[in-house]
Design a protein around this motif. Structure first.
Motif, mmCIF file in Angstrom:
data_model
loop_
_atom_site.group_PDB
_atom_site.id
_atom_site.type_symbol
_atom_site.label_atom_id
_atom_site.label_comp_id
_atom_site.label_asym_id
_atom_site.label_seq_id
_atom_site.Cartn_x
_atom_site.Cartn_y
_atom_site.Cartn_z
ATOM 1 N N ASN A 95 1.944 -3.691 4.711
ATOM 2 C CA ASN A 95 0.674 -3.399 5.371
ATOM 3 C C ASN A 95 0.808 -2.296 6.417
ATOM 4 O O ASN A 95 -0.044 -2.166 7.303
ATOM 5 N N THR A 96 1.883 -1.515 6.323
ATOM 6 C CA THR A 96 2.104 -0.432 7.280
ATOM 7 C C THR A 96 1.717 0.913 6.663
ATOM 8 O O THR A 96 1.391 0.991 5.478
ATOM 9 N N LYS A 97 1.827 1.961 7.470
ATOM 10 C CA LYS A 97 1.502 3.305 6.993
ATOM 11 C C LYS A 97 2.737 4.047 6.480
ATOM 12 O O LYS A 97 2.657 5.236 6.152
ATOM 13 N N ASN A 98 3.856 3.348 6.406
ATOM 14 C CA ASN A 98 5.101 3.966 5.954
ATOM 15 C C ASN A 98 5.621 3.272 4.703
ATOM 16 O O ASN A 98 5.428 2.062 4.525
ATOM 17 N N GLN A 99 6.288 3.996 3.840
ATOM 18 C CA GLN A 99 6.922 3.362 2.691
ATOM 19 C C GLN A 99 8.176 2.637 3.160
ATOM 20 O O GLN A 99 8.804 3.012 4.145
ATOM 21 N N PRO A 135 3.061 2.882 1.259
ATOM 22 C CA PRO A 135 2.253 2.373 2.385
ATOM 23 C C PRO A 135 1.026 1.606 1.893
ATOM 24 O O PRO A 135 0.426 1.966 0.884
ATOM 25 N N ASN A 136 0.699 0.550 2.614
ATOM 26 C CA ASN A 136 -0.486 -0.266 2.319
ATOM 27 C C ASN A 136 -0.555 -0.661 0.838
ATOM 28 O O ASN A 136 -1.590 -0.530 0.179
#
Length: 203
Positions: A95-99, A135-136
């Motif tokens: 649920n983050t903006k990073n892989q 991400p997400n």
């Protein structure tokens, strides 16, 4: 005076008793009809509930969700039919903006089979294939277990995994309680996470 039997001839008395009997029969029939109506209403609600919640009366095919290293994670049983192998998916929600990369190199993972009584029947180390989760997005790790290994287990374990005592004479209600537990354990830096699914015996 109140209603009831008063001074009457024998013929009138017999007619009076007959009327009472007829009233009692009508009352019993009304009770039977009401009971049938109640059963039908319950049956309609049951069918409707099953249609809206198809998994409610079946064995769950996934574990409870836990947060591992900050990411919601759960174990799911593969539904692909295979006579020789059983697959398991470890789903991870990013649920983050990073892989992110999984598994964590510091993890130590193992697969287990336990009976309902908690007897450990089988265990093996899991070597996950490395995965990148965008991400997400949701990703998964996959582990496959050979059923042939389970067939060589001791009798008490085999009969729960493969229902070796099945017969046409056994009650269907008794078979609903049968099953075993498959587990995936993740040993991370801070603690051990146990993901568990109750499975029906193989036939």
């Amino acid at each position: 005076m109140g209603k009831g039997y008063h001074s009457r001839s024998p013929e009138e008395f017999r007619e009076y008793l007959k009327q009472i009997g007829d009233k009692n029969k009508k009352t019993r029939w009304r009770q039977i009809v009401l009971l049938i109506d109640l059963v039908l209403v319950v049956l309609i609600f049951y069918i409707g509930f099953r249609a809206l919640n198809p998994g409610s009366f079946q064995n769950r095919t996934q574990s409870d969700k836990q947060v591992v290293d900050g990411y919601p994670t759960y174990l799911s049983l593969s539904r692909e039919e295979d006579e020789k192998f059983q697959g398991y998916f470890l789903f991870i929600e990013n649920n983050t903006k990073n892989q992110i990369q999984f598994p964590n190199p510091k993890w130590k993972s193992e697969f287990r089979i336990k009976t309902k009584q908690g007897v450990l029947c089988f265990q093996e180390e899991i070597f996950w294939e490395n995965r990148t989760i965008p991400p997400n997005a949701n990703g998964f790790l996959y582990h496959s277990v050979s059923k042939e290994k389970w067939k060589s287990l001791v009798s008490d374990c085999r009969k729960e995994i493969f229902d070796e005592e099945a017969s046409i004479f056994r009650s269907k209600f008794r078979s609903l309680d049968l099953g075993f537990y498959s587990q995936v354990l993740i040993h991370s830096e801070d603690r051990t996470y146990t993901f568990q699914i109750k499975q029906k015996p193989y036939r």
